[in-house]
Design an enzyme around this catalytic site. Structure first.
Site, mmCIF file in Angstrom:
data_model
loop_
_atom_site.group_PDB
_atom_site.id
_atom_site.type_symbol
_atom_site.label_atom_id
_atom_site.label_comp_id
_atom_site.label_asym_id
_atom_site.label_seq_id
_atom_site.Cartn_x
_atom_site.Cartn_y
_atom_site.Cartn_z
ATOM 1 N N GLU A 69 0.841 -1.199 0.000
ATOM 2 C CA GLU A 69 0.000 0.000 0.000
ATOM 3 C C GLU A 69 0.872 1.243 0.000
ATOM 4 O O GLU A 69 1.736 1.407 0.869
ATOM 5 C CB GLU A 69 -0.947 0.036 1.205
ATOM 6 C CG GLU A 69 -1.846 1.266 1.167
ATOM 7 C CD GLU A 69 -3.020 1.201 2.124
ATOM 8 O OE1 GLU A 69 -3.658 2.255 2.332
ATOM 9 O OE2 GLU A 69 -3.297 0.120 2.669
ATOM 10 N N GLU A 94 5.023 5.054 3.308
ATOM 11 C CA GLU A 94 4.483 6.362 3.685
ATOM 12 C C GLU A 94 5.634 7.282 4.066
ATOM 13 O O GLU A 94 6.584 6.855 4.712
ATOM 14 C CB GLU A 94 3.516 6.194 4.866
ATOM 15 C CG GLU A 94 2.965 7.472 5.447
ATOM 16 C CD GLU A 94 2.189 8.307 4.444
ATOM 17 O OE1 GLU A 94 2.655 9.436 4.169
ATOM 18 O OE2 GLU A 94 1.144 7.843 3.948
ATOM 19 N N ASP A 121 10.066 7.423 -0.175
ATOM 20 C CA ASP A 121 9.399 7.677 -1.445
ATOM 21 C C ASP A 121 9.030 6.341 -2.099
ATOM 22 O O ASP A 121 9.893 5.506 -2.370
ATOM 23 C CB ASP A 121 10.355 8.466 -2.343
ATOM 24 C CG ASP A 121 9.758 8.852 -3.687
ATOM 25 O OD1 ASP A 121 8.716 8.304 -4.076
ATOM 26 O OD2 ASP A 121 10.364 9.706 -4.366
ATOM 27 N N ASP A 144 -3.248 12.160 -3.122
ATOM 28 C CA ASP A 144 -3.464 13.583 -3.363
ATOM 29 C C ASP A 144 -3.922 13.769 -4.815
ATOM 30 O O ASP A 144 -3.220 13.363 -5.744
ATOM 31 C CB ASP A 144 -2.166 14.354 -3.119
ATOM 32 C CG ASP A 144 -2.378 15.862 -3.045
ATOM 33 O OD1 ASP A 144 -3.278 16.367 -3.749
ATOM 34 O OD2 ASP A 144 -1.651 16.518 -2.287
ATOM 35 N N LYS A 148 -5.479 21.364 -9.076
ATOM 36 C CA LYS A 148 -5.170 22.455 -9.997
ATOM 37 C C LYS A 148 -4.507 21.912 -11.260
ATOM 38 O O LYS A 148 -3.622 21.066 -11.192
ATOM 39 C CB LYS A 148 -4.253 23.477 -9.324
ATOM 40 C CG LYS A 148 -4.905 24.229 -8.166
ATOM 41 C CD LYS A 148 -3.954 25.252 -7.567
ATOM 42 C CE LYS A 148 -4.607 26.009 -6.414
ATOM 43 N NZ LYS A 148 -3.677 26.980 -5.798
ATOM 44 N N ASP A 180 -11.857 10.000 -4.037
ATOM 45 C CA ASP A 180 -13.139 10.673 -3.867
ATOM 46 C C ASP A 180 -13.210 11.930 -4.738
ATOM 47 O O ASP A 180 -14.086 12.768 -4.551
ATOM 48 C CB ASP A 180 -13.372 11.042 -2.395
ATOM 49 C CG ASP A 180 -12.403 12.105 -1.893
ATOM 50 O OD1 ASP A 180 -11.261 12.144 -2.411
ATOM 51 O OD2 ASP A 180 -12.767 12.885 -0.994
ATOM 52 N N LYS A 218 -10.341 7.574 6.711
ATOM 53 C CA LYS A 218 -10.618 8.939 7.167
ATOM 54 C C LYS A 218 -10.838 9.862 5.976
ATOM 55 O O LYS A 218 -11.740 10.712 5.990
ATOM 56 C CB LYS A 218 -9.449 9.441 8.019
ATOM 57 C CG LYS A 218 -9.610 10.881 8.517
ATOM 58 C CD LYS A 218 -8.379 11.355 9.254
ATOM 59 C CE LYS A 218 -7.240 11.642 8.302
ATOM 60 N NZ LYS A 218 -6.075 12.277 8.990
ATOM 61 N N PHE A 219 -10.030 9.709 4.935
ATOM 62 C CA PHE A 219 -10.155 10.570 3.765
ATOM 63 C C PHE A 219 -11.471 10.300 3.044
ATOM 64 O O PHE A 219 -12.108 11.218 2.519
ATOM 65 C CB PHE A 219 -8.968 10.357 2.827
ATOM 66 C CG PHE A 219 -7.665 10.818 3.405
ATOM 67 C CD1 PHE A 219 -7.340 12.164 3.444
ATOM 68 C CD2 PHE A 219 -6.763 9.910 3.934
ATOM 69 C CE1 PHE A 219 -6.139 12.598 3.983
ATOM 70 C CE2 PHE A 219 -5.563 10.334 4.478
ATOM 71 C CZ PHE A 219 -5.259 11.677 4.505
#
Length: 239
Positions: A69, A94, A121, A144, A148, A180, A218-219
């Site tokens: 993950e 992470e 990374d 993320d 933009k 999402d 949570k996200f």
């Protein structure tokens, strides 16, 4: 100008292309429990990039399907999956140290032996530490979205990334994404549909239902509270 005169000129400074990253490393405050977990448990559950290529059978002490993950956040959903599926090995990647600390603390409290973690990374970990055809499932949940337009190049799901990932997946291995953010879901679908050697598990252009075994993160809850939908995509390596 003669060759001798040219040799006396100062060399032009080298120009290096700045690496485009899909993440920003946040400097968050670590709680005392996260600090202790990083100090006490990373030596047990943590892996380091500079140690190079790993053999999962040696790391976990057994042969089992490997679930990787990328960007597990605070780690709660990965801990829940590892506890619910003890027959699988889980490897989390992470860069956010408080999240790594929280995961280590929870893994230790629950006595889980099937979790390991990198604090580095993910692109480098995949390239340097995981052998070809070693991953059964690669999970990328709520990365993320870089909404933009000028930042779209930072999105991790890009043709070059998914091509490099393909070699790390076993034949029949699955790349499972969730987001999402609808424009990012559409971007993921476009990139993966065009990527060679992958097949959409649900059929061309179709999103996957959220599997029962994927916990609500949570996200995801935050996105749903804002009225966002949730899109899962699952693509299998076919060649």
């Amino acid at each position: 100008m003669t060759d001798e005169q040219q040799s006396d000129l100062p060399a032009e400074p080298q120009r290096h292309m700045r690496e485009v990253r899909s993440f920003v490393k946040r400097v968050g405050r670590r709680t005392p429990s996260q600090e202790r977990a990083l100090e006490q448990h990373f030596a047990v559950y943590g892996l380091r990039l500079d140690n190079g290529l790993i053999n999962p059978a040696d790391i976990y002490g057994r042969e089992a399907p490997l679930v990787v993950e990328i960007g597990f956040g605070m780690g709660d959903s990965m801990v829940a999956m590892a506890a619910a599926m003890p027959d699988k090995n889980f490897l989390g990647i992470e860069v956010h140290e408080p999240g790594v600390g929280r995961l280590l603390n929870n893994v230790s409290l629950q006595g889980l032996s099937n979790v390991r973690v990198y604090c580095d990374d993910a692109v480098k970990v995949l390239a340097d530490c995981l052998a070809d055809a070693s991953i059964d499932t690669l999970q990328l949940f709520f990365p993320d979205p870089w909404p933009k337009k000028k930042h779209h190049k930072r999105r991790i799901v890009q043709p070059d990334f998914v091509e490099k990932l393909r070699s790390k997946l076993k034949l029949g291995g699955v790349f499972h994404m969730a987001t999402d953010w609808q424009p990012y879901a559409e971007h993921m679908m476009e990139v993966m549909t065009m990527a060679p050697g992958y097949s959409n598990v649900q059929g061309v252009g179709e999103y996957s239902p959220q599997p029962e075994w994927r916990p609500v993160t949570k996200f995801q809850r935050r996105g749903e509270n804002l009225g966002h939908g949730v899109w899962d995509l699952m693509f299998e390596r076919t060649e």
